[in-house]
Every structure is written in C-alpha cells, then in structure tokens.
Design a protein around this motif. Structure first.
Motif, PDB file in Angstrom:
ATOM      1  N   HIS A 140      55.356  38.212  47.299  1.00  0.00           N
ATOM      2  CA  HIS A 140      54.891  38.144  45.920  1.00  0.00           C
ATOM      3  C   HIS A 140      56.073  38.359  44.966  1.00  0.00           C
ATOM      4  O   HIS A 140      57.164  38.760  45.369  1.00  0.00           O
ATOM      5  CB  HIS A 140      53.825  39.212  45.661  1.00  0.00           C
ATOM      6  CG  HIS A 140      52.582  39.044  46.471  1.00  0.00           C
ATOM      7  ND1 HIS A 140      51.738  37.968  46.326  1.00  0.00           N
ATOM      8  CD2 HIS A 140      52.029  39.827  47.444  1.00  0.00           C
ATOM      9  CE1 HIS A 140      50.715  38.086  47.150  1.00  0.00           C
ATOM     10  NE2 HIS A 140      50.869  39.198  47.855  1.00  0.00           N
ATOM     11  N   ILE A 141      55.841  38.109  43.702  1.00  0.00           N
ATOM     12  CA  ILE A 141      56.828  38.389  42.667  1.00  0.00           C
ATOM     13  C   ILE A 141      57.147  39.884  42.699  1.00  0.00           C
ATOM     14  O   ILE A 141      56.239  40.722  42.646  1.00  0.00           O
ATOM     15  CB  ILE A 141      56.272  38.001  41.282  1.00  0.00           C
ATOM     16  CG1 ILE A 141      55.923  36.514  41.252  1.00  0.00           C
ATOM     17  CG2 ILE A 141      57.240  38.372  40.176  1.00  0.00           C
ATOM     18  CD1 ILE A 141      54.991  36.134  40.107  1.00  0.00           C
ATOM     19  N   ASP A 198      46.530  46.403  36.630  1.00  0.00           N
ATOM     20  CA  ASP A 198      46.123  45.480  35.579  1.00  0.00           C
ATOM     21  C   ASP A 198      46.107  44.031  36.059  1.00  0.00           C
ATOM     22  O   ASP A 198      46.807  43.666  36.997  1.00  0.00           O
ATOM     23  CB  ASP A 198      47.090  45.563  34.395  1.00  0.00           C
ATOM     24  CG  ASP A 198      46.775  46.727  33.486  1.00  0.00           C
ATOM     25  OD1 ASP A 198      45.912  47.543  33.845  1.00  0.00           O
ATOM     26  OD2 ASP A 198      47.409  46.823  32.428  1.00  0.00           O
ATOM     27  N   GLU A 199      45.322  43.207  35.366  1.00  0.00           N
ATOM     28  CA  GLU A 199      45.334  41.753  35.546  1.00  0.00           C
ATOM     29  C   GLU A 199      45.604  41.123  34.188  1.00  0.00           C
ATOM     30  O   GLU A 199      44.916  41.425  33.209  1.00  0.00           O
ATOM     31  CB  GLU A 199      44.001  41.260  36.104  1.00  0.00           C
ATOM     32  CG  GLU A 199      43.740  41.701  37.533  1.00  0.00           C
ATOM     33  CD  GLU A 199      42.425  41.166  38.062  1.00  0.00           C
ATOM     34  OE1 GLU A 199      42.443  40.468  39.080  1.00  0.00           O
ATOM     35  OE2 GLU A 199      41.388  41.447  37.434  1.00  0.00           O
ATOM     36  N   GLY A 235      47.978  31.020  35.187  1.00  0.00           N
ATOM     37  CA  GLY A 235      47.259  31.807  36.173  1.00  0.00           C
ATOM     38  C   GLY A 235      47.171  33.257  35.724  1.00  0.00           C
ATOM     39  O   GLY A 235      47.430  33.590  34.559  1.00  0.00           O
ATOM     40  N   TRP A 236      46.785  34.100  36.642  1.00  0.00           N
ATOM     41  CA  TRP A 236      46.657  35.535  36.364  1.00  0.00           C
ATOM     42  C   TRP A 236      47.504  36.304  37.375  1.00  0.00           C
ATOM     43  O   TRP A 236      47.608  35.912  38.535  1.00  0.00           O
ATOM     44  CB  TRP A 236      45.209  35.983  36.467  1.00  0.00           C
ATOM     45  CG  TRP A 236      44.352  35.478  35.340  1.00  0.00           C
ATOM     46  CD1 TRP A 236      43.807  34.226  35.209  1.00  0.00           C
ATOM     47  CD2 TRP A 236      43.972  36.219  34.180  1.00  0.00           C
ATOM     48  NE1 TRP A 236      43.109  34.133  34.045  1.00  0.00           N
ATOM     49  CE2 TRP A 236      43.182  35.340  33.384  1.00  0.00           C
ATOM     50  CE3 TRP A 236      44.196  37.510  33.727  1.00  0.00           C
ATOM     51  CZ2 TRP A 236      42.623  35.731  32.170  1.00  0.00           C
ATOM     52  CZ3 TRP A 236      43.646  37.905  32.518  1.00  0.00           C
ATOM     53  CH2 TRP A 236      42.871  37.024  31.746  1.00  0.00           C
ATOM     54  N   VAL A 237      48.098  37.404  36.906  1.00  0.00           N
ATOM     55  CA  VAL A 237      48.846  38.269  37.815  1.00  0.00           C
ATOM     56  C   VAL A 237      48.166  39.631  37.898  1.00  0.00           C
ATOM     57  O   VAL A 237      47.703  40.177  36.889  1.00  0.00           O
ATOM     58  CB  VAL A 237      50.315  38.454  37.376  1.00  0.00           C
ATOM     59  CG1 VAL A 237      51.122  37.206  37.645  1.00  0.00           C
ATOM     60  CG2 VAL A 237      50.426  38.859  35.909  1.00  0.00           C
ATOM     61  N   VAL A 262      55.308  44.832  41.554  1.00  0.00           N
ATOM     62  CA  VAL A 262      54.865  43.691  42.355  1.00  0.00           C
ATOM     63  C   VAL A 262      53.777  42.975  41.564  1.00  0.00           C
ATOM     64  O   VAL A 262      52.814  43.593  41.104  1.00  0.00           O
ATOM     65  CB  VAL A 262      54.328  44.127  43.729  1.00  0.00           C
ATOM     66  CG1 VAL A 262      53.844  42.918  44.520  1.00  0.00           C
ATOM     67  CG2 VAL A 262      55.401  44.881  44.515  1.00  0.00           C
ATOM     68  N   MET A 263      53.956  41.659  41.395  1.00  0.00           N
ATOM     69  CA  MET A 263      53.005  40.855  40.630  1.00  0.00           C
ATOM     70  C   MET A 263      52.403  39.804  41.549  1.00  0.00           C
ATOM     71  O   MET A 263      53.105  38.930  42.050  1.00  0.00           O
ATOM     72  CB  MET A 263      53.725  40.193  39.449  1.00  0.00           C
ATOM     73  CG  MET A 263      54.454  41.175  38.551  1.00  0.00           C
ATOM     74  SD  MET A 263      55.573  40.373  37.354  1.00  0.00           S
ATOM     75  CE  MET A 263      54.397  39.545  36.284  1.00  0.00           C
ATOM     76  N   ILE A 264      51.113  39.900  41.770  1.00  0.00           N
ATOM     77  CA  ILE A 264      50.410  38.965  42.646  1.00  0.00           C
ATOM     78  C   ILE A 264      49.849  37.850  41.777  1.00  0.00           C
ATOM     79  O   ILE A 264      48.908  38.060  40.997  1.00  0.00           O
ATOM     80  CB  ILE A 264      49.303  39.675  43.430  1.00  0.00           C
ATOM     81  CG1 ILE A 264      49.888  40.864  44.204  1.00  0.00           C
ATOM     82  CG2 ILE A 264      48.600  38.706  44.363  1.00  0.00           C
ATOM     83  CD1 ILE A 264      48.832  41.778  44.798  1.00  0.00           C
TER      84      ILE A 264
END
Length: 274
Positions: free
Chosen positions: A120-121, A223-224, A235-237, A254-256
C-alpha cells in the motif's frame, strides 16, 4: 511507583558511568565495591541537595519534577526507551517530550525494510512532517511525479494538493489544521513548523480557519478520505498511522487506496482473539 524496577533501572545505568569521566575519584573506603558514580556524586554533578538522588533511586521521592528526571536521564545517558521507563516507573505515564532533540527527526534503518515491504501507499515523516522515507506507491500519487519534502506544508499550501486531496476544504483542511496547531503546542521552538504556521496564516483560505482555532482533531488513524490518484483516478484512502517507538512524534502512514467514487467504510474495531 514501581520501586523495584526503578531502582534496578537507575542502578544499572549509574554503574556504567565512571567517576573519572567527570573528574571525580572513585571512593576507596572499605565496603564500597559498587561500580560507577555514587549517589552523592550524582547530587554533586546535578547541583542538587545531598540525598536528592537517593530519594529518587530508592523510590522515596513521590512526584519527582520533570527537570530532575531529565537531568538524571541525561547524566546517565538514557536512550528514549529508558526515558519512557523512568516516567512509567515514577509517575505511571509517558514522558511529555522526548529526551533527545533529534529523537523525532530520525528513525532506525530497519524501518526502510518495513516501508519497502508494504504494498500500500506508505511513508514516514519526522516530528516536523518532513518526509524521511517512502515507497514507490506513495510517489505514484503525485501528478508532478515529485514527492513533497514536507507533507504538512504540501497538504495545507501546495496548489497540487487541492486537486489531489479531493474535497480539500471539506475532507482534509479541517482535519489537518488542528494537527498543525497541536504540533506547535508540543514543539513551540520547531523552526520548520513555525515556518509552515506563518505561511498558513498568510493563506487566504487556510489562514482564517486556522486563526478561528476550531477543531480538536490530532491524528488521522482510521479515517477515510477522497483522493485523486495520478495513475488510478479518483478513489478513497483509509489512513492508518503508527509511531516508531524509538522516534517520538515521527509517524508511519499507510494509505489503503480503493478506486471508485463510492466510499467504502472500514469494518468495526478489531478485538483480540477469544
């Protein structure tokens, strides 16, 4: 106060400090066999009243002041783990600030392997939000192809951020500004943060909101938020944060990323296995 653990911690570290390092002699009286500085020598070096250190080491100093704990920790060459233990054993809470000024500005090399192993990011910033390291997935977010040197400055002030961070004024700005305010309260002498705050106050959009002082938000864990990925589109992270324990106020982010316009809410809190 955990007297036994406190005594062990201080005795072990005191034994490693040779009196000769400070121009003092090793006591030669009969019965003196313990290595390292004596308790009275520590009082002498710290310019404290005779018996002060003895009270601390033996656990007979309720609510010792922060300046005494800090002076003792520095004299005994504590690392950040030992500094935290000193507070936990004496006051049953974490220290308010790191012991060493550079502790929040660097992380151990093993964290590079962690970052490289995350699909992931992912990136790590120091206490001032300067980027320490990042993976390829993080670099791919930016249309310019350039990773910002400071994520706080980028999020609040970069024109590019107001495009990448979708709904910037609604979903990002109100959450990021309180983080800057909290960081300034914790690190009032940090020149990097002070420079960001100055530029934010001069910004026609962010400045008035920052001056208003609203919001009690201090971290984005869980958070999202919407994001326009340079390669994958909108998109959403989901944001997940952690702190390297030896680097207080540094943070792993970490950003999913999940492409698509529809928000995908994360599941409930994870409980321990029963």
């Amino acid at each position: 106060m955990d007297k036994g653990a406190l005594q062990w911690l201080l005795r072990e570290r005191r034994a490693l400090i040779a009196p000769e390092e400070y121009g003092l002699s090793r006591p030669s009286r009969q019965g003196r066999r313990a290595p390292g500085l004596t308790q009275s020598q520590i009082d002498q070096l710290l310019h404290r009243t005779h018996g002060t250190y003895n009270r601390l080491e033996t656990g007979n100093y309720p609510n010792p002041p922060e300046d005494l704990l800090r002076d003792v920790a520095r004299l005994l060459a504590f690392n950040e783990h030992e500094w935290s233990l000193l507070w936990l054993y004496t006051l049953h809470r974490d220290p308010p600030t790191p012991l060493h000024p550079r502790s929040g500005t660097e992380v151990r090399g093993a964290w590079q392997d962690v970052i490289d192993g995350i699909s992931h990011i992912a990136y790590i910033t120091d206490q001032s939000w300067r980027v320490v390291t990042y993976n390829k997935a993080f670099a791919e977010i930016f249309p310019s192809g350039r990773v910002p040197t400071n994520t706080m400055r980028w999020m609040l002030l970069a024109p590019e951020a107001r495009e990448v961070l979708m709904g910037w004024d609604e979903h990002w700005l109100p959450m990021v500004l309180p983080q800057l305010r909290a960081a300034m309260a914790a690190l009032p002498n940090d020149e990097t943060l002070a420079g960001i705050e100055k530029d934010v106050l001069a910004d026609p959009v962010a400045g008035p909101l920052y001056e208003a002082g609203g919001g009690s938000y201090i971290h984005p864990d869980g958070d999202e938020r919407p994001l326009l990925h340079a390669r994958l589109g909108p998109g959403w992270v989901s944001l997940c944060t952690a702190e390297p324990l030896s680097s207080p106020r540094a943070r792993l982010m970490v950003m999913i990323f999940r492409p698509g316009e529809e928000r995908r809410h994360t599941g409930p809190a994870i409980l321990r296995a029963t």
